[in-house]
Structure formats: structure tokens, C-alpha cells
Scaffold this motif. Structure first.
Motif, PDB file in Angstrom:
ATOM      1  N   GLY A 286      47.063  13.717  50.626  1.00 17.09           N
ATOM      2  CA  GLY A 286      47.785  14.890  51.111  1.00 17.09           C
ATOM      3  C   GLY A 286      47.438  16.147  50.330  1.00 17.09           C
ATOM      4  O   GLY A 286      47.365  17.234  50.888  1.00 17.09           O
ATOM      5  N   LEU A 287      47.201  15.990  49.022  1.00 21.97           N
ATOM      6  CA  LEU A 287      46.832  17.142  48.202  1.00 21.97           C
ATOM      7  C   LEU A 287      45.462  17.702  48.578  1.00 21.97           C
ATOM      8  O   LEU A 287      45.192  18.884  48.353  1.00 21.97           O
ATOM      9  CB  LEU A 287      46.852  16.757  46.723  1.00 21.97           C
ATOM     10  N   LEU A 288      44.602  16.857  49.145  1.00 24.35           N
ATOM     11  CA  LEU A 288      43.325  17.366  49.656  1.00 24.35           C
ATOM     12  C   LEU A 288      43.570  18.421  50.732  1.00 24.35           C
ATOM     13  O   LEU A 288      42.886  19.446  50.786  1.00 24.35           O
ATOM     14  CB  LEU A 288      42.499  16.224  50.241  1.00 24.35           C
ATOM     15  N   GLY A 289      44.543  18.146  51.604  1.00 27.08           N
ATOM     16  CA  GLY A 289      44.888  19.125  52.625  1.00 27.08           C
ATOM     17  C   GLY A 289      45.390  20.416  52.027  1.00 27.08           C
ATOM     18  O   GLY A 289      45.056  21.504  52.495  1.00 27.08           O
ATOM     19  N   LEU A 290      46.184  20.319  50.984  1.00 23.17           N
ATOM     20  CA  LEU A 290      46.687  21.516  50.314  1.00 23.17           C
ATOM     21  C   LEU A 290      45.550  22.332  49.719  1.00 23.17           C
ATOM     22  O   LEU A 290      45.538  23.561  49.811  1.00 23.17           O
ATOM     23  CB  LEU A 290      47.684  21.110  49.223  1.00 23.17           C
TER      24      LEU A 290
ATOM     25  N   GLN B 157      42.548  22.638  50.729  1.00 19.20           N
ATOM     26  CA  GLN B 157      41.797  23.340  51.764  1.00 19.20           C
ATOM     27  C   GLN B 157      42.637  24.388  52.482  1.00 19.20           C
ATOM     28  O   GLN B 157      42.105  25.396  52.958  1.00 19.20           O
ATOM     29  CB  GLN B 157      41.267  22.339  52.786  1.00 19.20           C
ATOM     30  N   PHE B 158      43.929  24.167  52.560  1.00 16.44           N
ATOM     31  CA  PHE B 158      44.785  25.077  53.315  1.00 16.44           C
ATOM     32  C   PHE B 158      45.007  26.404  52.602  1.00 16.44           C
ATOM     33  O   PHE B 158      45.079  27.454  53.231  1.00 16.44           O
ATOM     34  CB  PHE B 158      46.129  24.406  53.591  1.00 16.44           C
ATOM     35  N   ILE B 159      45.122  26.381  51.274  1.00 18.73           N
ATOM     36  CA  ILE B 159      45.408  27.604  50.508  1.00 18.73           C
ATOM     37  C   ILE B 159      44.377  28.693  50.784  1.00 18.73           C
ATOM     38  O   ILE B 159      44.737  29.821  51.143  1.00 18.73           O
ATOM     39  CB  ILE B 159      45.526  27.291  49.010  1.00 18.73           C
ATOM     40  N   PRO B 160      43.059  28.426  50.649  1.00 18.81           N
ATOM     41  CA  PRO B 160      42.103  29.498  50.944  1.00 18.81           C
ATOM     42  C   PRO B 160      42.070  29.876  52.412  1.00 18.81           C
ATOM     43  O   PRO B 160      41.871  31.051  52.747  1.00 18.81           O
ATOM     44  CB  PRO B 160      40.762  28.897  50.491  1.00 18.81           C
ATOM     45  N   ALA B 161      42.238  28.887  53.323  1.00 18.50           N
ATOM     46  CA  ALA B 161      42.236  29.210  54.744  1.00 18.50           C
ATOM     47  C   ALA B 161      43.343  30.186  55.087  1.00 18.50           C
ATOM     48  O   ALA B 161      43.164  31.112  55.888  1.00 18.50           O
ATOM     49  CB  ALA B 161      42.375  27.933  55.570  1.00 18.50           C
ATOM     50  N   LEU B 162      44.501  30.013  54.467  1.00 14.56           N
ATOM     51  CA  LEU B 162      45.627  30.896  54.741  1.00 14.56           C
ATOM     52  C   LEU B 162      45.446  32.264  54.110  1.00 14.56           C
ATOM     53  O   LEU B 162      45.828  33.281  54.685  1.00 14.56           O
ATOM     54  CB  LEU B 162      46.923  30.247  54.223  1.00 14.56           C
ATOM     55  N   SER B 163      44.827  32.311  52.926  1.00 15.09           N
ATOM     56  CA  SER B 163      44.779  33.550  52.156  1.00 15.09           C
ATOM     57  C   SER B 163      43.652  34.495  52.549  1.00 15.09           C
ATOM     58  O   SER B 163      43.816  35.716  52.486  1.00 15.09           O
ATOM     59  CB  SER B 163      44.675  33.227  50.657  1.00 15.09           C
ATOM     60  N   VAL B 164      42.496  33.971  52.971  1.00 14.28           N
ATOM     61  CA  VAL B 164      41.353  34.857  53.217  1.00 14.28           C
ATOM     62  C   VAL B 164      40.793  34.769  54.630  1.00 14.28           C
ATOM     63  O   VAL B 164      39.826  35.465  54.939  1.00 14.28           O
ATOM     64  CB  VAL B 164      40.214  34.575  52.201  1.00 14.28           C
ATOM     65  N   SER B 165      41.364  33.945  55.499  1.00 12.38           N
ATOM     66  CA  SER B 165      40.802  33.783  56.837  1.00 12.38           C
ATOM     67  C   SER B 165      40.826  35.090  57.629  1.00 12.38           C
ATOM     68  O   SER B 165      39.862  35.417  58.325  1.00 12.38           O
ATOM     69  CB  SER B 165      41.568  32.699  57.599  1.00 12.38           C
TER      70      SER B 165
ATOM     71  N   ILE C 234      35.227  25.142  49.115  1.00 13.59           N
ATOM     72  CA  ILE C 234      34.712  24.800  50.437  1.00 13.59           C
ATOM     73  C   ILE C 234      35.622  25.375  51.528  1.00 13.59           C
ATOM     74  O   ILE C 234      35.162  25.925  52.533  1.00 13.59           O
ATOM     75  CB  ILE C 234      34.591  23.263  50.585  1.00 13.59           C
ATOM     76  N   GLY C 235      36.929  25.259  51.322  1.00 18.13           N
ATOM     77  CA  GLY C 235      37.869  25.820  52.283  1.00 18.13           C
ATOM     78  C   GLY C 235      37.762  27.330  52.381  1.00 18.13           C
ATOM     79  O   GLY C 235      37.865  27.907  53.468  1.00 18.13           O
TER      80      GLY C 235
ATOM     81  N   ALA D 265      46.039  25.669  59.294  1.00 19.99           N
ATOM     82  CA  ALA D 265      47.418  25.319  58.955  1.00 19.99           C
ATOM     83  C   ALA D 265      47.790  23.964  59.541  1.00 19.99           C
ATOM     84  O   ALA D 265      48.406  23.126  58.866  1.00 19.99           O
ATOM     85  CB  ALA D 265      48.366  26.404  59.475  1.00 19.99           C
ATOM     86  N   SER D 266      47.382  23.722  60.787  1.00 19.20           N
ATOM     87  CA  SER D 266      47.740  22.451  61.418  1.00 19.20           C
ATOM     88  C   SER D 266      47.054  21.277  60.748  1.00 19.20           C
ATOM     89  O   SER D 266      47.683  20.256  60.442  1.00 19.20           O
ATOM     90  CB  SER D 266      47.392  22.495  62.908  1.00 19.20           C
ATOM     91  N   ASN D 267      45.756  21.409  60.496  1.00 15.31           N
ATOM     92  CA  ASN D 267      45.017  20.296  59.897  1.00 15.31           C
ATOM     93  C   ASN D 267      45.471  20.004  58.475  1.00 15.31           C
ATOM     94  O   ASN D 267      45.688  18.849  58.090  1.00 15.31           O
ATOM     95  CB  ASN D 267      43.516  20.593  59.917  1.00 15.31           C
ATOM     96  N   GLN D 268      45.605  21.063  57.688  1.00 14.06           N
ATOM     97  CA  GLN D 268      45.885  20.850  56.267  1.00 14.06           C
ATOM     98  C   GLN D 268      47.367  20.573  56.001  1.00 14.06           C
ATOM     99  O   GLN D 268      47.698  19.696  55.205  1.00 14.06           O
ATOM    100  CB  GLN D 268      45.410  22.069  55.452  1.00 14.06           C
ATOM    101  N   ILE D 269      48.259  21.319  56.655  1.00 10.87           N
ATOM    102  CA  ILE D 269      49.685  21.006  56.506  1.00 10.87           C
ATOM    103  C   ILE D 269      49.968  19.629  57.100  1.00 10.87           C
ATOM    104  O   ILE D 269      50.788  18.861  56.573  1.00 10.87           O
ATOM    105  CB  ILE D 269      50.563  22.077  57.171  1.00 10.87           C
ATOM    106  N   GLY D 270      49.268  19.303  58.196  1.00  5.87           N
ATOM    107  CA  GLY D 270      49.421  17.972  58.776  1.00  5.87           C
ATOM    108  C   GLY D 270      49.001  16.886  57.803  1.00  5.87           C
ATOM    109  O   GLY D 270      49.664  15.843  57.681  1.00  5.87           O
ATOM    110  N   ALA D 271      47.880  17.109  57.096  1.00  6.70           N
ATOM    111  CA  ALA D 271      47.439  16.136  56.088  1.00  6.70           C
ATOM    112  C   ALA D 271      48.450  16.032  54.957  1.00  6.70           C
ATOM    113  O   ALA D 271      48.765  14.939  54.472  1.00  6.70           O
ATOM    114  CB  ALA D 271      46.072  16.548  55.548  1.00  6.70           C
ATOM    115  N   MET D 272      48.991  17.185  54.533  1.00  2.00           N
ATOM    116  CA  MET D 272      50.006  17.178  53.480  1.00  2.00           C
ATOM    117  C   MET D 272      51.258  16.438  53.950  1.00  2.00           C
ATOM    118  O   MET D 272      51.794  15.587  53.238  1.00  2.00           O
ATOM    119  CB  MET D 272      50.381  18.621  53.106  1.00  2.00           C
TER     120      MET D 272
END
Length: 469
Positions: A89-93, A95-103, A154-155, A393-400
Motif C-alpha cells: 500500500g505504501l508503494l501507492g502512496l 507514487q500518488f504524492i508526486p502525481a497529485l503535487s506536480v501533475s 518515477i511518479g 489518485a484512483s490507482n494509488q489511493i486504491g492501492a493504499m
């Protein structure tokens, strides 16, 4: 370097062939009967007849094989080191942090600079990270902290690459072939993604995790080489630099278009609750007891179902009621997720996961076609970035969510309860967003030919596109 005809010259040649030919031979906008009143004959290979699209989708296919295999290798390595669903689940976190912040910044960048160059630069980041992980794995000094740190980079790179790729496609194909290009690109992507996870599982079983990273490096370099031959012009933003005002304009446009916002929201909440991908290592190792080879087959089965469905969509005429198709597909996806969570037989689980992949692909094609056709080119990078934020958000929060719930209860409870929640959300969106259910692609196709310089030129959607069932 080879010089390919530009998109503008291709379009001029196409329209000259239509207007200068004798009336009895004008078949560009009609079927072989020559009758303009008859809808044009469906050509499933229309996009593939363009050199620019061939280069684009070949590069994308190589990239998808590499990235899906890389994700599978990293997930397996994390579970192998820690044995914890929570760490997955932390893997999703990470990847999600950069996707949310700089997308959103990535989207504005795609509307300002050359989109091909953005993709090439962004691809250098996962290439470097995979090289580091390969050396660390072979040298036996890899640690979870290192994996999470590199996954974060990578995210961040993907937050720039994804909107640039999505916004690039409409600029390299003829407008009348764009809907076909979306479906064909999705089909080829699905076909390439089938081999990625299966390849990763086989390589891990035969040669270890380090060899899996080496395989990704080869695919990434090949993808970058092919894309370097594609000639595109820089995006026409009119401003010359990325600004906060550009980001705000993209967000305002999405909020004003209820169909776009509804499609993004449906996909996000369905995957947040209904995704089982993050727990596949747990199912393969502990529940179904099929090991790394079975894990790779399970991963690949999802993309196999997606590919077969995409192939079907390519050879059938385009779906007009994309909103209704999207809602039905997500509802069935949720039910199939519940069935997968309850299954204890590997072959039954494999068959169910094929169905899940098929339904997911219907959702993806319906959503992409709707969003791209409804968005002017001047805003495509930013709208694609908003869409990417929803997807991330869906992929990474879903993984979390899957990892956390599985750690507190069990993997089975996490998957089954998630599918039930996704089904409930689908029903809620169907009830509260009738615009999405009634949306028809035929009412918005003309928007691709109408350049927009300001969000004020596109009125907000207040009434259903069609009230007929």
C-alpha cells in the motif's frame, strides 16, 4: 534524421483530394456508394495508415511493456523483502504524492512546450531509477527506503509524461480519424501490456529480480529511440511560459463541463474502492499459492482481457452513448471484483480477472474518447493533467486503501468490500449525474474543429446532451 510530413500538410492533401475529385469519385466523407447522405464506411485501420501515428503508438507500446513489467517487478520485490501487504500500500502512496503535487504543472508544460521532447526527457527518470535498482539488487544492498524514494521520482516523471502523451495524439492524426486512433492506440497498448507482467513473472522465476530491471532498461531505450523520429510542433499556448493562470484555466474548464467531470469522478471512485491489483502478490503467494509464475499470469490476464475487448471495439462502429456504456461497464467491473475476492480456485480467478480487464478497457476507451473530443487542443495538456490526477489518485489511493484494509482485516475482505463500495458509488453517480448517462459523442464531435483561445468560449454544460433513453 528522417523528415515526416507534418500534420497540417497531411490534412491539406486529404481535403484537396476530397474537393478536387469528380463528384462521382468523392468518397472521403461518404461510403463507397458515393451518396453523402450515407454514413462513411468504418475503417478500423484508418489511424494506422498515418506514419506519425505508427511512430507514436510503437513508442508507446514499447514503453508500456517496460513500465508494466517494472511495476510488477517492484511490487514483487517489496513483498519479497517485507512480506507485508501494508508495504504494498505504501508503494501507492509513494507514487500518488508526486502525481497529485506536480501533475497540473505537467499539463501546463504540455500546452507550452514541444510535447515529444517532454516525453523523452521524462522517460530518462524511470530509466535512471531502474538502473539504480538493478545495481542495488545485484549488489545485494537494496532496501525498502531506496525503492520508495526512487518510486517517488518515477511518479513525478510520469506526472509530466502522461499529459504530454495524451495531448500529443490529437495533433498527429487527421481529425476525422481521431476516434479510431484512440481505440487503436488503446488496443495496441493493451496488447503490449499483456506481455509486461507475464514477462516480469517469468524473468523473476528464471533469473531473479535484477534481470527484471535489465529488461525494463532495454524496453525504455527502444521506446525513446522510436519516438525521436516523430516530428511535431510545439504546443500553441500563446503565452510562451508556464503560469499559474494556465493551471487555473484548465481546472475551471473541467469543472464547467459536467460530462468530463462526471466521467473522471466515476473512474476515480470505482478504482479507489474496486481495484484488486495491489493485492495480487498476496493472492498469488498466500491465497492461490501459485508463486511468481502464477503472479505474472494473473497480472497478464487483466491486460489480455483488455486487449481482446479493445480489438472488438476497433472493428465495430464507434459507440455513441459512451456515458451509458461507461456506467454499465463500471457496475459490472465492481461485481466481477467481488467474485475475484471470493474465489479460491486459480483458474476461476484467472477467468474472472480476464473479465475485469475487459470491463476496465471499455471504461478507459469510453472515458478517453469523451474527454479528448470535448476538449480544444489549446487546453488538452491541462485537461489531460487533471484526468491524470484523477487516474493517479484512483490507482494509488486504491492501492493504499487495499493495503491498509488488508493489513487490518484480510486481503479477501479488502477486495470484496471494495467491490461493493464501487458498485454503490456507480449507482449514486447514475442517479446524481444524468448528464453523464445521457451523453452522446455525436453531439460533440464538431468541437475538435473549433479552436478555442479562452475558456469563456466554451459554455458550461447545464442540460443533458440528450434526454432520450
Amino acid at each position: 534524421m528522417l523528415e515526416w510530413p507534418s500534420h497540417e500538410s497531411q490534412t491539406r492533401v486529404f481535403w484537396r483530394s476530397c474537393t478536387r475529385a469528380p463528384p462521382h469519385r468523392r468518397r472521403c466523407l461518404s461510403d463507397s456508394s458515393g451518396d453523402p447522405a450515407v454514413p462513411p464506411r468504418h475503417d478500423p485501420l484508418a489511424a494506422l495508415r498515418q506514419v506519425s501515428f505508427l511512430l507514436y503508438t510503437s513508442s508507446r507500446g514499447l514503453s508500456v511493456v517496460g513500465l508494466t513489467s517494472l511495476n510488477a517487478v517492484i511490487a514483487w520485490q517489496v513483498y519479497e523483502i517485507s512480506g507485508s501487504a501494508l508495504n504494498l500500500g505504501l508503494l501507492g502512496l509513494a507514487q500518488f504524492i508526486p502525481a497529485l503535487s506536480v501533475s497540473l504543472i505537467g499539463g501546463a508544460t504540455a500546452d507550452t512546450y514541444n510535447r515529444r521532447n517532454i516525453i523523452l526527457i521524462a522517460q530518462c527518470v524511470p530509466l535512471t531509477c531502474a538502473s539504480i535498482l538493478c545495481v542495488a539488487t545485484l549488489g545485494d544492498w537494496v532496501r525498502l527506503e531506496l525503492i520508495y524514494g526512487l518510486v517517488l521520482f518515477i511518479g513525478m516523471a510520469n506526472a509530466f509524461e502522461a499529459p504530454a502523451r495524451a495531448a500529443l495524439l490529437p495533433a498527429i492524426v487527421r481529425p476525422e480519424t481521431f476516434a479510431n486512433a484512440v481505440t487503436v492506440s488503446s488496443t495496441i497498448q493493451s496488447f503490449c501490456a499483456v506481455s509486461g507482467p507475464a514477462l516480469a513473472g517469468g524473468i523473476i522465476a528464471l533469473a531473479g529480480v535484477g534481470a527484471g530491471f535489465l529488461a525494463y532498461i532495454c524496453f525504455a531505450l527502444s521506446s525513446m529511440l522510436v519516438l525521436s523520429f516523430l516530428k511535431v510542433r510545439a504546443a500553441n499556448s500563446g503565452g510562451g511560459k508556464v503560469s499559474l493562470a494556465m493551471v487555473r484555466e484548465g481546472i475551471r474548464f473541467v469543472r464547467s463541463q459536467q460530462v468530463i467531470l462526471g466521467a473522471m469522478s466515476l473512474d476515480m471512485f470505482a478504482v479507489v474502492f474496486g481495484g484488486a491489483t495491489a493485492l495480487l502478490p498476496v493472492y498469488a503467494s498466500d491465497i492461490l499459492e501459485v508463486g511468481p509464475a502464477g503472479y505474472g499470469i494473473l497480472q497478464g490476464s487483466f491486460y489480455g482481457g483488455a486487449f481482446l475487448t479493445s480489438l472488438f471495439l476497433v472493428f465495430r462502429p464507434a459507440i455513441d452513448r459512451t456515458g451509458r456504456a461507461l456506467l454499465i461497464a463500471v457496475a459490472l467491473f465492481s461485481i466481477a471484483t467481488i467474485a475475484f475476492g471470493l474465489s479460491r480456485d486459480f483458474y476461476l480467478s484467472l477467468a474472472i480477472y480476464v473479465v475485469i480487464g475487459a470491463l476496465d478497457r471499455v471504461s478507459v476507451v469510453m472515458r478517453q474518447t469523451t474527454i479528448q473530443l470535448a476538449t480544444p487542443d489549446e487546453l488538452r495538456g491541462r485537461v489531460s493533467a487533471v484526468n491524470q490526477s484523477f487516474i493517479g489518485a484512483s490507482n494509488q489511493i486504491g492501492a493504499m486503501e487495499s493495503g491498509f484494509v488488508a493489513a487490518l482485516t484480510s486481503a479477501t475482505f479488502a477486495v470484496v468490500s471494495g467491490g461493493a463500495a464501487a458498485l454503490a458509488v456507480t449507482g449514486l453517480i447514475r442517479t446524481r449525474l444524468p448528464l453523464l448517462y445521457n451523453y452522446r459523442v455525436s453531439t460533440a464531435v464538431g468541437s475538435m474543429r473549433q479552436p478555442v483561445t479562452s475558456i469563456a468560449a466554451v459554455p458550461p454544460q447545464e442540460q443533458p446532451a440528450s434526454s432520450s433513453p
